[in-house]
Scaffold this active site. Sequence first.
Site, short mmCIF file in Angstrom:
data_model
loop_
_atom_site.label_atom_id
_atom_site.label_comp_id
_atom_site.label_asym_id
_atom_site.label_seq_id
_atom_site.Cartn_x
_atom_site.Cartn_y
_atom_site.Cartn_z
N ASN A 190 0.84 -1.20 0.00
CA ASN A 190 0.00 0.00 0.00
C ASN A 190 0.88 1.25 0.00
OD1 ASN A 190 -2.78 1.04 0.32
ND2 ASN A 190 -2.10 1.76 2.33
N ASP A 237 -9.73 10.13 0.26
CA ASP A 237 -10.37 11.37 0.68
C ASP A 237 -9.87 12.48 -0.25
OD1 ASP A 237 -7.78 11.95 1.79
OD2 ASP A 237 -8.44 11.33 3.77
#
Length: 443
Positions: free
Chosen positions: A195, A261
């Site tokens: 990630n 986000d």
Amino acid sequence: MRLTAVFTGATAAAALLAAGATAHAADIPLRDLAAAKGKVIGTAVTGSKLTGTYGDIAGAQFNSLTPGNAMKWETVEPSRGTFNWAEADQIVAFAQAHNQQVRGHTLVWHSQNPGWLANGSWTPTELSGLLQNHITTEVTRYKGKLAAWDVVNEAFNEDGTYRSTLWYNGLGSDYIAQALTWAHAADPSAKLYINDYNVEGVNAKSTALYNLVKSLKARGVPIDGVGLQAHLILGQVPSTFQQNIQRFADLGVDVAITELDIRMQLPSTDAKLTQQAADYKTVMDACVAVTRCVGVTVWGFTDSDSWIPDVFDGYGAATPYDENYAPKPAYRAIATSLGGTSTPPTGACTATYSVVSQWNSGFTGQVRIACSGASLSSWKVGWTYGAGQQISQAWNATCTQSGATVSCSNASYNGTVADGGSVTFGFNASWSGSNPVPTVTLG
């Protein structure tokens, strides 16, 4: 206004009538829209907040949860060999109760490590042993309960070189392969990811990640996917986003948008919220378009639980819900991308009848009334028993029974059900022979 009823253990249709309801959330929850497209729609959560409106939305709208901090090293192993699983266990239990999967985050990272680890002087052998023990212990605890793990987090610098960390400096770049191998040994069924952030478009950093994954695959190291964090800035979604997802997919691995986000400089305005919605839709559309993009997780669904204002001075309003849990245009954009309506949809209230416990001649039942995109100022629930059941006692509602027909209305203190809220009432009753779940109406 569309109002629906849900019945535990039975398939039934019910007409739910509510006065004064206010439409906010979508007719169809995001998780149902995502499931219809074979995708995950997830959110990062804080365990202590999984009650009330926050818990209701987290459970109703998302089919995957990521612990925001509860599974990081400093939380679960604050002292060497001493583990604290309280919040992580709480999130996993919540997910199981709401038929959600869990994404573990994260096993190996340069940040949020406990002082005893970060400040220690370790030989490579000692450091390798500590890492293997931590990974094995944590992954084994949740074996079979988690769908995926972000095994290694943020391994690269912006220029594509390896980040100088405790792990890289002590063990070299092969710590990544070792971590993946240990995690796979502890839970062969979990999907294992690397990630990182700023790897959403095609650039030096994402190319370094691409080359690493290609190399790991060639070596036979267990690697199932890459996570693109997607902490983005308003109006700056990379033009190569979908292309980048596709090139990783073409390596034979899954891709997940893991921490989405989209922050804006405050204060928010209608124009900024409109742009934010367009950006969310661009990200969602890119994932929907690529088969091996398994889904999208937002890093907190409400602005009241967002990390952005604490880290980026003057920025915020980055999530799909505002601080008061009202869906923003970004929420609509996500729903639209997943096949939902693009117009402000009507809301829904649900009534759920369940048998909590049952013994030889009696049982305890429960009805939960919840609203999402609607509200109630009073309520009345009714049903007809089909096997001679008789209510003997009720709480948090006034219940009467005439023959087989039961009618329950709110108490003086719980008639109001706010948008995103819920109320529950219970009762004891007798049964004999069978105890089928009745069809319920709420009016």
